[in-house]
Design an enzyme around this catalytic site. Structure first.
Site, PDB file in Angstrom:
ATOM      1  N   SER A   1       0.847  -1.293   0.074  1.00 48.59           N
ATOM      2  CA  SER A   1       0.072  -0.218  -0.090  1.00 48.59           C
ATOM      3  C   SER A   1       0.866   1.235   0.070  1.00 48.59           C
ATOM      4  O   SER A   1       1.578   1.452  -0.872  1.00 48.59           O
ATOM      5  CB  SER A   1      -0.948  -0.216   1.221  1.00 48.59           C
ATOM      6  OG  SER A   1      -1.960   0.937   0.847  1.00 48.59           O
TER       7      SER A   1
ATOM      8  N   ASP B   1      -9.756  -4.124  -4.739  1.00 48.68           N
ATOM      9  CA  ASP B   1      -8.894  -2.895  -4.221  1.00 48.68           C
ATOM     10  C   ASP B   1      -9.318  -1.942  -5.280  1.00 48.68           C
ATOM     11  O   ASP B   1      -9.001  -1.751  -6.325  1.00 48.68           O
ATOM     12  CB  ASP B   1      -7.621  -3.258  -3.779  1.00 48.68           C
ATOM     13  CG  ASP B   1      -6.868  -2.226  -3.186  1.00 48.68           C
ATOM     14  OD1 ASP B   1      -7.406  -1.429  -3.059  1.00 48.68           O
ATOM     15  OD2 ASP B   1      -5.749  -2.501  -3.401  1.00 48.68           O
TER      16      ASP B   1
ATOM     17  N   HIS C   1      -7.999  -5.064  -0.367  1.00 49.79           N
ATOM     18  CA  HIS C   1      -6.807  -4.421  -0.108  1.00 49.79           C
ATOM     19  C   HIS C   1      -6.171  -4.800   1.410  1.00 49.79           C
ATOM     20  O   HIS C   1      -7.053  -5.186   2.219  1.00 49.79           O
ATOM     21  CB  HIS C   1      -7.209  -2.956   0.170  1.00 49.79           C
ATOM     22  CG  HIS C   1      -6.123  -2.069   0.459  1.00 49.79           C
ATOM     23  ND1 HIS C   1      -5.132  -1.622  -0.578  1.00 49.79           N
ATOM     24  CD2 HIS C   1      -5.744  -1.408   1.448  1.00 49.79           C
ATOM     25  CE1 HIS C   1      -4.334  -0.798   0.037  1.00 49.79           C
ATOM     26  NE2 HIS C   1      -4.434  -0.947   1.323  1.00 49.79           N
TER      27      HIS C   1
END
Length: 319
Positions: A152, A252, A282
């Site tokens: 991320s 995501d 995610h």
């Protein structure tokens, strides 16, 4: 998507919070969750002097139960540059060490809003530069065994560190693993160029509003969010980057921008493998070890680590 499947997945949605006001509460909650139950792992803590000498960057070194490779994975955690730390990512890093058979070094870079851009990036750069110049400090035989990894916001930091190392004439990593990285600055469904922002930005683990909050805390000046050091997909020159494994999650909102970054790297002449984990949300790298999404990702990661010459390795089983 099947309506029943969508309803079940919605049960895994993160609690909706105003990240700009509640980020400290989120940090505390993440640490508590990571400690229950107490993870079993072999680790030691370390501190890396910052390049400017005004502070030290904490790091935690995770040793696998059985070391299978000489590679050292230098890991930058996610959390929107605002949450996440060594403690909250300890279970994920212990899993990473055991399922890859590699030493993992988790970097506790400074967080926004107390330390906005580029403070956290500079910490990650300092650690990566040091270990690439002196790999023996990490127990690696040479710099080719140092692999940059991030998920991320940490995937964003890994990608940007690679850009900076090249720009500043430093030794770069030969490989990087980017897990559902942030690569673009626009996550408004009305203006984003990516369909996943519109299709997956409301219901699940990460929302458009949360990403916007993170950006406002990390980079308060809206104009700077388009900088390549914040949004690497905006870089004009992506040549000379490490061989890259880029893993995305189907459900995501960051999926499309991550895959677009993979295509941009490939178009610039880099060796790239992009793998989408179907049905994944995610943040799946932090799921329990029995998770299908996590195990699929580690099959691909192990194949990538196990074949340093091939551009498109085939998946292999977990250790």
């Amino acid at each position: 998507m099947n309506p029943l499947f969508r309803a079940v997945l919605s049960l895994f949605a993160a609690p909706r919070v105003n990240m700009r006001e509640d980020y400290e509460k989120v940090r505390r909650r993440q640490r508590r969750l990571a400690a229950l139950p107490a993870p079993r792992y072999q680790a030691s803590d370390w501190q890396v002097p910052s390049d400017d000498g005004d502070h030290r960057v904490p790091a935690r070194i995770f040793t696998p139960k059985k070391r299978l490779r000489d590679d050292v994975l230098v890991f930058f955690h996610g959390g929107g540059w605002v949450t996440g730390d060594i403690e909250s990512y300890t279970p994920a890093c212990a899993t990473m060490a055991d399922l890859t058979g590699c030493t993992v070094i988790s970097v506790d870079y400074r967080l926004a809003p107390e330390h906005p851009f580029p403070a956290g990036l500079q910490d990650c750069f300092d650690v990566a530069r040091l270990l690439l110049e002196k790999p023996w400090l990490a127990g690696a035989p040479d710099a080719s065994k140092i692999v940059l990894v991030g998920d991320s916001a940490g995937g964003n930091l890994a990608a940007v560190v690679s850009l900076l190392l090249l720009e500043r004439g430093q030794r770069g990593a030969t490989r990087q693993i980017l897990l559902y990285p942030v690569t673009h600055w626009d996550h408004d469904p009305a203006s984003s160029p990516f369909a996943s922002v519109r299709n997956h930005g409301e219901d699940y683990r990460l929302t458009n509003a949360e990403v916007q909050d993170y950006f406002e805390l990390y980079v308060p000046d809206p104009e700077k969010r388009r900088d390549r050091l914040v949004a690497p997909l905006m870089a004009e020159d992506l040549s000379g980057q490490p061989r890259t494994l880029l893993i995305t999650a189907e459900l995501d909102l960051l999926r499309d921008e991550g895959e677009a970054y993979g295509r941009a790297l490939e178009a610039a002449g880099n060796a790239v493998q992009v793998h989408r984990v179907d049905g994944a949300l995610h943040g799946f790298i932090a799921l329990p070890r029995f998770s299908r999404s996590l195990r699929e990702a580690y099959e691909v990661i192990n194949a990538f680590l196990g074949d340093t010459a091939a551009e498109h390795p085939s998946p292999q089983g977990l250790p």
